[in-house]
Design a protein around this motif. Structure first.
Motif, PDB file in Angstrom:
ATOM      1  N   TYR A 117      18.465  95.276 -13.690  1.00  0.00           N
ATOM      2  CA  TYR A 117      19.831  94.769 -13.634  1.00  0.00           C
ATOM      3  C   TYR A 117      20.007  93.993 -12.342  1.00  0.00           C
ATOM      4  N   CYS A 118      21.045  93.166 -12.314  1.00  0.00           N
ATOM      5  CA  CYS A 118      21.328  92.383 -11.113  1.00  0.00           C
ATOM      6  C   CYS A 118      21.779  93.331 -10.009  1.00  0.00           C
ATOM      7  N   PRO A 119      21.136  93.306  -8.838  1.00  0.00           N
ATOM      8  CA  PRO A 119      21.506  94.222  -7.760  1.00  0.00           C
ATOM      9  C   PRO A 119      22.942  94.012  -7.286  1.00  0.00           C
ATOM     10  N   ASN A 120      23.505  92.826  -7.550  1.00  0.00           N
ATOM     11  CA  ASN A 120      24.849  92.531  -7.072  1.00  0.00           C
ATOM     12  C   ASN A 120      25.930  92.951  -8.063  1.00  0.00           C
ATOM     13  N   CYS A 121      25.859  92.459  -9.318  1.00  0.00           N
ATOM     14  CA  CYS A 121      26.926  92.752 -10.282  1.00  0.00           C
ATOM     15  C   CYS A 121      26.521  93.827 -11.285  1.00  0.00           C
ATOM     16  N   LYS A 122      25.277  94.330 -11.184  1.00  0.00           N
ATOM     17  CA  LYS A 122      24.792  95.432 -12.021  1.00  0.00           C
ATOM     18  C   LYS A 122      24.703  95.077 -13.507  1.00  0.00           C
ATOM     19  N   ARG A 131      19.868  81.785  -9.033  1.00  0.00           N
ATOM     20  CA  ARG A 131      21.129  82.528  -9.000  1.00  0.00           C
ATOM     21  C   ARG A 131      21.296  83.401 -10.239  1.00  0.00           C
ATOM     22  N   CYS A 132      22.049  84.522 -10.080  1.00  0.00           N
ATOM     23  CA  CYS A 132      22.335  85.389 -11.217  1.00  0.00           C
ATOM     24  C   CYS A 132      23.204  84.628 -12.210  1.00  0.00           C
ATOM     25  N   ARG A 133      22.871  84.752 -13.531  1.00  0.00           N
ATOM     26  CA  ARG A 133      23.610  84.031 -14.555  1.00  0.00           C
ATOM     27  C   ARG A 133      25.072  84.467 -14.600  1.00  0.00           C
ATOM     28  N   HIS A 134      25.326  85.736 -14.238  1.00  0.00           N
ATOM     29  CA  HIS A 134      26.678  86.269 -14.406  1.00  0.00           C
ATOM     30  C   HIS A 134      27.550  86.093 -13.168  1.00  0.00           C
ATOM     31  N   CYS A 135      27.028  86.510 -12.005  1.00  0.00           N
ATOM     32  CA  CYS A 135      27.893  86.507 -10.821  1.00  0.00           C
ATOM     33  C   CYS A 135      27.512  85.417  -9.823  1.00  0.00           C
ATOM     34  N   GLY A 136      26.434  84.693 -10.097  1.00  0.00           N
ATOM     35  CA  GLY A 136      26.064  83.608  -9.194  1.00  0.00           C
ATOM     36  C   GLY A 136      25.408  84.066  -7.911  1.00  0.00           C
ATOM     37  N   TRP A 137      25.103  85.384  -7.816  1.00  0.00           N
ATOM     38  CA  TRP A 137      24.451  85.930  -6.622  1.00  0.00           C
ATOM     39  C   TRP A 137      23.135  85.204  -6.368  1.00  0.00           C
ATOM     40  N   LYS A 138      22.926  84.845  -5.123  1.00  0.00           N
ATOM     41  CA  LYS A 138      21.717  84.119  -4.768  1.00  0.00           C
ATOM     42  C   LYS A 138      20.535  85.092  -4.754  1.00  0.00           C
TER      43      LYS A 138
HETATM   44 ZN    ZN Z   1      24.755  89.303 -10.819  1.00  0.00          ZN
END
Ligand code: ZN
Length: 260
Positions: A42-47, A67-74
């Motif tokens: 899972y994305c470490p930022n938005c899970k 970047r994460c597809r969902h939250c744009g986290w780099k």
């Molecule tokens: Zn994310």
């Protein structure tokens, strides 16, 4: 044919590299072992769980432009780099050691993978999980019974020397200066390197590792005018061990222990 083997190894290594990223992240976050081994990425930022098509090594990073597809986290550059190193490792090991059979190629690939994971965990947390260092030590000792390129005697003695040298250095520094420059984590790692890579591994890892660490931290030493700050040593030991693979292949240093 050879190129096909290398290509398959590279692609296989990329997917392992992707798994190594998961290990690095989850060990650094101190999840328990059960949580580390199961569960989806899972994305470490938005899970948000990562879909399979967003989890293709290297390619997904490029497609998503990092970047994460969902939250744009780099996504840190570490992720594609570990994937790439995961792919390159079995290729280089195969090129060096394919004449020693598949078990040797497997053993060294496993060693480099473990070193890669614990180096990055040490870099982030100043700690090395025993599960990986001691697990690797046991694997290295066990594999030595079946490998043509190392005797189990060398494997066991080199592991003892590796751990012994670090413990000796710790005691020596402690009594002379009252500071401890290395940790028991380093002893376990050097023991593991000895188990896989024999005497050459221990020599290269310790001497080259010390030189690399010194060069790397020299600016910091000059600035602080002291050596008394914590440094992650495992990444440098690991780099030395990887160069040791080349030395061992070429027979450099073998005179130190009376080898051919
Ligand atoms: Zn994310």
């Amino acid at each position: 044919m050879e190129y096909l083997v290398l290509f398959v190894l590279f692609v296989f290594g990329l997917t392992v590299g992707s798994f190594l990223n998961v290990l690095i992240y989850r060990f650094s976050e101190r999840e328990n072992l059960k949580g580390i081994l199961k569960g989806r990425s899972y994305c470490p930022n938005c899970k948000t769980p990562i879909k399979w098509y967003d989890n293709i090594p290297l390619i997904s990073y490029l497609v998503l432009k990092g970047r994460c597809r969902h939250c744009g986290w780099k996504i840190p550059l570490r992720y594609p780099l570990v994937e790439l190193l995961g792919g390159i490792t079995p290729v280089v090991v195969y090129l060096l050691y394919s004449d020693q059979g598949w078990l040797t190629v497997f053993s060294y690939t496993l060693m480099v993978y473990i070193l890669l994971v614990i180096s990055l965990i040490d870099w982030k947390t100043f700690e090395v999980p025993d599960t990986l260092s001691l697990g690797g030590l046991v694997a290295g000792l066990a594999l030595s019974f079946f490998r043509p390129d190392i005797t189990s005697t060398e494997s066991f003695i080199a592991a003892l020397i590796g751990a012994g040298v670090v413990v000796l250095l710790i005691l020596l520094y402690y009594f002379l200066k009252g500071i401890v420059p290395l940790g028991l984590g380093d002893a376990k790692v050097l023991a593991m390197i000895g188990a896989f890579e024999g005497y050459t591994g221990v020599y290269c890892s310790l001497f080259l590792g010390a030189i690399f660490a010194l060069l790397f931290f020299l600016p910091q030493v000059v600035r602080n005018r002291s050596l008394q700050f914590a440094v992650p040593f495992v990444p440098f030991l690991s780099l030395g061990a990887v160069i040791g693979l080349l030395c061992r292949k070429l027979g450099i240093l073998s005179f130190l222990y009376g080898g051919a």
